[in-house]
Design a protein around this motif. Structure first.
Motif, PDB file in Angstrom:
ATOM      1  N   ALA A  61      41.852  23.860  40.935  1.00 27.61           N
ATOM      2  CA  ALA A  61      42.555  24.642  39.906  1.00 27.61           C
ATOM      3  C   ALA A  61      43.277  25.830  40.538  1.00 27.61           C
ATOM      4  CB  ALA A  61      41.570  25.123  38.845  1.00 27.61           C
TER       5      ALA A  61
ATOM      6  N   PHE B 117      38.312  15.522  27.215  1.00 22.02           N
ATOM      7  CA  PHE B 117      38.967  16.670  27.843  1.00 22.02           C
ATOM      8  C   PHE B 117      38.441  17.924  27.182  1.00 22.02           C
ATOM      9  CE2 PHE B 117      42.403  13.445  28.680  1.00 22.02           C
ATOM     10  CZ  PHE B 117      42.234  13.425  30.062  1.00 22.02           C
ATOM     11  N   ASP B 118      37.463  18.533  27.789  1.00 22.69           N
ATOM     12  CA  ASP B 118      36.876  19.712  27.158  1.00 22.69           C
ATOM     13  C   ASP B 118      36.955  20.948  28.048  1.00 22.69           C
ATOM     14  OD1 ASP B 118      35.100  18.908  29.008  1.00 22.69           O
ATOM     15  OD2 ASP B 118      33.380  18.713  27.656  1.00 22.69           O
ATOM     16  N   GLU B 119      37.786  20.886  29.098  1.00 23.10           N
ATOM     17  CA  GLU B 119      38.007  22.092  29.904  1.00 23.10           C
ATOM     18  C   GLU B 119      39.517  22.271  30.057  1.00 23.10           C
ATOM     19  OE1 GLU B 119      35.082  22.921  33.097  1.00 23.10           O
ATOM     20  OE2 GLU B 119      34.455  20.868  32.717  1.00 23.10           O
ATOM     21  N   TYR B 120      40.038  23.199  29.289  1.00 20.38           N
ATOM     22  CA  TYR B 120      41.476  23.402  29.176  1.00 20.38           C
ATOM     23  C   TYR B 120      41.785  24.884  29.336  1.00 20.38           C
ATOM     24  CZ  TYR B 120      46.016  23.875  26.865  1.00 20.38           C
ATOM     25  OH  TYR B 120      47.321  24.180  26.563  1.00 20.38           O
ATOM     26  N   ARG B 121      42.963  25.175  29.919  1.00 26.50           N
ATOM     27  CA  ARG B 121      43.367  26.572  30.086  1.00 26.50           C
ATOM     28  C   ARG B 121      44.870  26.630  30.008  1.00 26.50           C
ATOM     29  NH1 ARG B 121      43.978  31.675  30.919  1.00 26.50           N
ATOM     30  NH2 ARG B 121      42.527  32.893  32.200  1.00 26.50           N
TER      31      ARG B 121
ATOM     32  N   PHE C  23      48.101  29.342  30.684  1.00 26.97           N
ATOM     33  CA  PHE C  23      48.462  30.631  31.273  1.00 26.97           C
ATOM     34  C   PHE C  23      49.839  31.032  30.759  1.00 26.97           C
ATOM     35  CE2 PHE C  23      45.742  28.486  34.309  1.00 26.97           C
ATOM     36  CZ  PHE C  23      44.879  29.459  34.763  1.00 26.97           C
TER      37      PHE C  23
ATOM     38  N   GLU D 212      49.912  24.820  31.581  1.00 25.89           N
ATOM     39  CA  GLU D 212      48.734  24.200  30.984  1.00 25.89           C
ATOM     40  C   GLU D 212      47.913  23.524  32.070  1.00 25.89           C
ATOM     41  OE1 GLU D 212      49.167  22.876  26.627  1.00 25.89           O
ATOM     42  OE2 GLU D 212      50.683  21.759  27.736  1.00 25.89           O
ATOM     43  N   MET D 213      46.606  23.630  31.951  1.00 22.01           N
ATOM     44  CA  MET D 213      45.734  23.050  32.969  1.00 22.01           C
ATOM     45  C   MET D 213      44.566  22.338  32.299  1.00 22.01           C
ATOM     46  SD  MET D 213      44.505  25.202  36.289  1.00 22.01           S
ATOM     47  CE  MET D 213      46.020  25.757  37.032  1.00 22.01           C
ATOM     48  N   LEU D 214      44.283  21.141  32.773  1.00 21.55           N
ATOM     49  CA  LEU D 214      43.116  20.380  32.303  1.00 21.55           C
ATOM     50  C   LEU D 214      42.239  20.077  33.501  1.00 21.55           C
ATOM     51  CD1 LEU D 214      44.121  17.437  29.915  1.00 21.55           C
ATOM     52  CD2 LEU D 214      42.626  19.366  29.394  1.00 21.55           C
ATOM     53  N   LEU D 215      40.959  20.355  33.351  1.00 20.22           N
ATOM     54  CA  LEU D 215      40.002  20.014  34.396  1.00 20.22           C
ATOM     55  C   LEU D 215      39.125  18.896  33.831  1.00 20.22           C
ATOM     56  CD1 LEU D 215      38.027  22.528  36.574  1.00 20.22           C
ATOM     57  CD2 LEU D 215      36.871  20.606  35.499  1.00 20.22           C
TER      58      LEU D 215
ATOM     59  N   ILE E 144      38.721  30.435  37.857  1.00 17.73           N
ATOM     60  CA  ILE E 144      39.508  30.276  36.639  1.00 17.73           C
ATOM     61  C   ILE E 144      38.587  29.714  35.552  1.00 17.73           C
ATOM     62  CG2 ILE E 144      41.425  29.024  35.570  1.00 17.73           C
ATOM     63  CD1 ILE E 144      42.714  28.932  38.388  1.00 17.73           C
ATOM     64  N   PRO E 145      38.321  30.468  34.496  1.00 15.89           N
ATOM     65  CA  PRO E 145      37.462  29.927  33.436  1.00 15.89           C
ATOM     66  C   PRO E 145      38.251  28.969  32.536  1.00 15.89           C
ATOM     67  CG  PRO E 145      38.081  32.199  32.948  1.00 15.89           C
ATOM     68  CD  PRO E 145      38.789  31.837  34.212  1.00 15.89           C
ATOM     69  N   PHE E 146      37.604  27.869  32.177  1.00 15.17           N
ATOM     70  CA  PHE E 146      38.216  26.917  31.243  1.00 15.17           C
ATOM     71  C   PHE E 146      37.468  26.990  29.920  1.00 15.17           C
ATOM     72  CE2 PHE E 146      39.626  25.500  35.297  1.00 15.17           C
ATOM     73  CZ  PHE E 146      40.848  24.908  35.075  1.00 15.17           C
ATOM     74  N   LYS E 147      38.178  26.620  28.848  1.00 14.19           N
ATOM     75  CA  LYS E 147      37.558  26.629  27.527  1.00 14.19           C
ATOM     76  C   LYS E 147      37.466  25.199  27.034  1.00 14.19           C
ATOM     77  CE  LYS E 147      40.017  30.920  26.767  1.00 14.19           C
ATOM     78  NZ  LYS E 147      41.279  31.479  26.278  1.00 14.19           N
ATOM     79  N   ALA E 148      36.487  24.952  26.182  1.00 14.25           N
ATOM     80  CA  ALA E 148      36.429  23.644  25.535  1.00 14.25           C
ATOM     81  C   ALA E 148      37.638  23.496  24.625  1.00 14.25           C
ATOM     82  CB  ALA E 148      35.145  23.529  24.723  1.00 14.25           C
ATOM     83  N   CYS E 149      38.277  22.324  24.613  1.00 10.33           N
ATOM     84  CA  CYS E 149      39.311  22.089  23.611  1.00 10.33           C
ATOM     85  C   CYS E 149      38.639  21.358  22.469  1.00 10.33           C
ATOM     86  CB  CYS E 149      40.415  21.149  24.043  1.00 10.33           C
ATOM     87  SG  CYS E 149      40.876  21.114  25.710  1.00 10.33           S
TER      88      CYS E 149
ATOM     89  N   LEU F 191      42.225  17.286  38.292  1.00  9.58           N
ATOM     90  CA  LEU F 191      42.797  18.561  37.847  1.00  9.58           C
ATOM     91  C   LEU F 191      44.275  18.305  37.569  1.00  9.58           C
ATOM     92  CD1 LEU F 191      44.381  21.375  38.448  1.00  9.58           C
ATOM     93  CD2 LEU F 191      42.145  21.562  37.353  1.00  9.58           C
TER      94      LEU F 191
ATOM     95  N   GLN G 278      43.492  20.191  20.757  1.00  2.00           N
ATOM     96  CA  GLN G 278      43.792  19.532  22.031  1.00  2.00           C
ATOM     97  C   GLN G 278      45.215  19.825  22.449  1.00  2.00           C
ATOM     98  OE1 GLN G 278      43.084  15.430  22.293  1.00  2.00           O
ATOM     99  NE2 GLN G 278      40.870  15.637  22.454  1.00  2.00           N
TER     100      GLN G 278
ATOM    101  N   LEU H 206      47.318  26.450  40.615  1.00  2.00           N
ATOM    102  CA  LEU H 206      47.936  27.670  40.098  1.00  2.00           C
ATOM    103  C   LEU H 206      48.834  28.317  41.164  1.00  2.00           C
ATOM    104  CD1 LEU H 206      48.048  29.339  37.509  1.00  2.00           C
ATOM    105  CD2 LEU H 206      46.287  30.820  38.483  1.00  2.00           C
TER     106      LEU H 206
END
Lengths: 251, 251
Positions: free
Chosen positions: A171, A204-208, A210, A193-196, B238-243, A14, B248, A175
C-alpha cells in the motif's frame, strides 16, 4: 488520463486507482475507476479501468447488468473465466463503437485490471488488453499497471517482491507510485482509491480513499522526500576525472 | 531510444547521457550522444542528442565542421546565439531529409540538450525542439530531459533544487535517474557518460563514464534499493476501513 496499479504478493492483492477524467484541458472531472463485484464468501472481483470513459462505462454497465442477473462475473466458474467475461464485454463494446471512433481518427484504447479471488482458487491479478486478451501477473512480475504507468513504475519495481512484501508495504509503494505520477502528470489526480485484499477473505473490506488534502498522504509525501534526500546524501561520492584534450568525450 | 538529462544548479551544470542505439530489436549498438566544443577559458559547450542517429550525426557533423573553421558555435557571441546555431543546423538537416522520411511514415524527431558557458555569461542549459526552437532551464525548472524521460523523472523532480543541490549530489540524482530508466527500458543502456561543469571553469575537465559493470554504479544501485526499502518501512502505516455493502467503492 488515468493511472491504476495492481500488486500481487504472497499475502493477497493491493489495488489502487486515480479519479481524474479529462477530455481536453478544460473538461476535467472526477470519476471513479474502481468497480467491485462481490458475493461474500464466494467471490470478490475488482475491475480497474483506463481509457475513454465512454467506452469503459459501457463495459462496466454490461458487467453490472449481467452480474445482477446471476450471469457473467457472477457465474464464472474460475477467475480465468471471469477475466474472459470482461474481455468478451470489451469486444462487444468494440463491435458497437470502434468503427465510428476510427472514422474520426480515435483509437479504441481501453485497458482493464481484474483482481480478486473465487473460492477454491488463489487470488489472481490480470490485465486485459483492448483486444480482450488477458495477461496474468506472476511471482516474477508481481504488479501490473494501466494508463500513465512510467513515472510510477521505478518505485514499485525496486521495492515489491512477491514473496517478501507485505500488503501494508505494498500500500505504501502504491501510494508513492501515485505521488510520483501525480506530480508529473496533471491528468492523473485524486481521490486515490485503494483496496487491500487478503487471501481467502472473499470480500473487499479494507478500503481507503485519499483526497487531495489527505493529511496522511501529505505527511507520507513530505517524509518520503526527506528520507530520499537523506539517502542520496549517504550514497558514495562519484569521482570525476579530468578529460585531457585528446580524450574529450565523443571528439 | 535514448535518455539524456541536464541539471542546472547554483554551482553549475551536470550532464548525463546513455549510449545505446537501436534500429529495431536486433540491431543494437553502442554510440555516444555527448559532444563537446571547447575553447579553454573562452567557451565550453556540450551537446546531447536524442532521436534518429542518422539525423543527429548530420547535425553534429555540421557543428564540428563549422567549429573547426572558427564559425558556428566557435563564433557565437552569446550562449543564446550558440543554441540558435544548433537549431539552425537542425533545420538544415530537416530541409535535407524530412520529406523523404515522411514519405515512408517516419518522423523528423530529434531533440538536443545544449549546456555550458561562454565567458562573461552565466552557465546555461537549453533544450532544442525538432523544429529548431529553444527552451531554457530556469531556477524553477532546473533540469531538462530528452528521450525516454518518464521513468527517471520523479527522482530528479523530488530531489533537485536549484539553490540547494550541489553538483556532487546532482551527479547522484542523475545516476539514480539512469538506473531507474535502464531497469524499465532496454533501449536505454550503458555506458553512461557524465560531465560535471563548475561555473566559470570554461572547460570540461570533470568527466566520468559508467560501463555496465562499473563497481561504483552497482554499489550505488544496491545501496539505493536498500535505503529505499528501509525508508518505505519507516513511513506511517496506512489504515484501511471496512467497506460496508452500501458504501462499496464505485457501486
Amino acid at each position: 488520463m488515468t493511472y491504476c496499479v495492481g500488486i500481487k504478493t504472497h499475502q493477497g492483492l493491493l489495488l489502487a486507482s486515480d479519479s481524474r477524467s479529462n477530455a481536453g484541458y478544460d473538461q476535467v472531472n472526477t470519476c471513479r475507476k474502481m468497480f467491485t463485484f462481490v458475493t461474500p464468501g464466494e467471490r470478490a472481483i475488482a475491475v480497474l479501468t483506463s481509457g475513454s470513459l465512454s467506452l469503459t462505462q459501457s463495459v462496466t454497465t454490461m458487467l453490472r447488468r449481467s452480474y445482477r442477473a446471476g450471469e457473467g462475473l457472477a457465474a464464472a466458474a474460475t477467475f480465468y473465466d471471469a477475466v474472459r467475461v470482461i474481455g468478451e464485454c470489451m469486444r462487444q463494446v468494440a463491435d458497437l463503437d470502434r468503427a465510428a471512433l476510427e472514422k474520426d481518427g480515435l483509437n479504441f484504447n481501453i485497458h482493464m485490471l481484474v483482481a480478486g479471488q473465487i473460492r477454491g482458487e488463489e487470488p489472481q491479478l490480470y490485465m486485459v488488453y483492448p483486444q480482450g486478451n488477458p495477461l496474468a501477473a506472476t511471482a516474477e512480475m508481481p504488479f501490473l499497471q494501466i494508463g500513465e504507468y512510467k513515472y510510477g513504475r521505478p518505485i514499485i519495481e525496486r521495492g515489491v517482491v512477491y514473496s517478501a512484501t507485505t500488503l501494508e508495504s505494498a500500500a505504501k509503494y502504491a501510494l508513492l507510485s501515485f505521488d510520483a505520477t501525480m506530480r508529473s502528470n496533471v491528468t492523473v489526480g485524486p481521490p486515490i482509491e485503494m483496496l487491500l485484499y487478503r487471501s481467502n477473505s472473499l470480500e473487499f473490506d479494507e478500503y481507503r480513499s485519499f483526497g487531495a488534502d489527505d493529511p496522511l498522504m501529505l505527511s507520507i509525501h513530505s517524509q518520503w522526500e526527506h528520507s530520499l534526500r537523506h539517502a542520496v546524501e549517504q550514497l558514495p561520492e562519484i569521482p570525476f576525472k579530468a578529460c585531457l584534450p585528446g580524450t574529450q568525450p565523443a571528439e
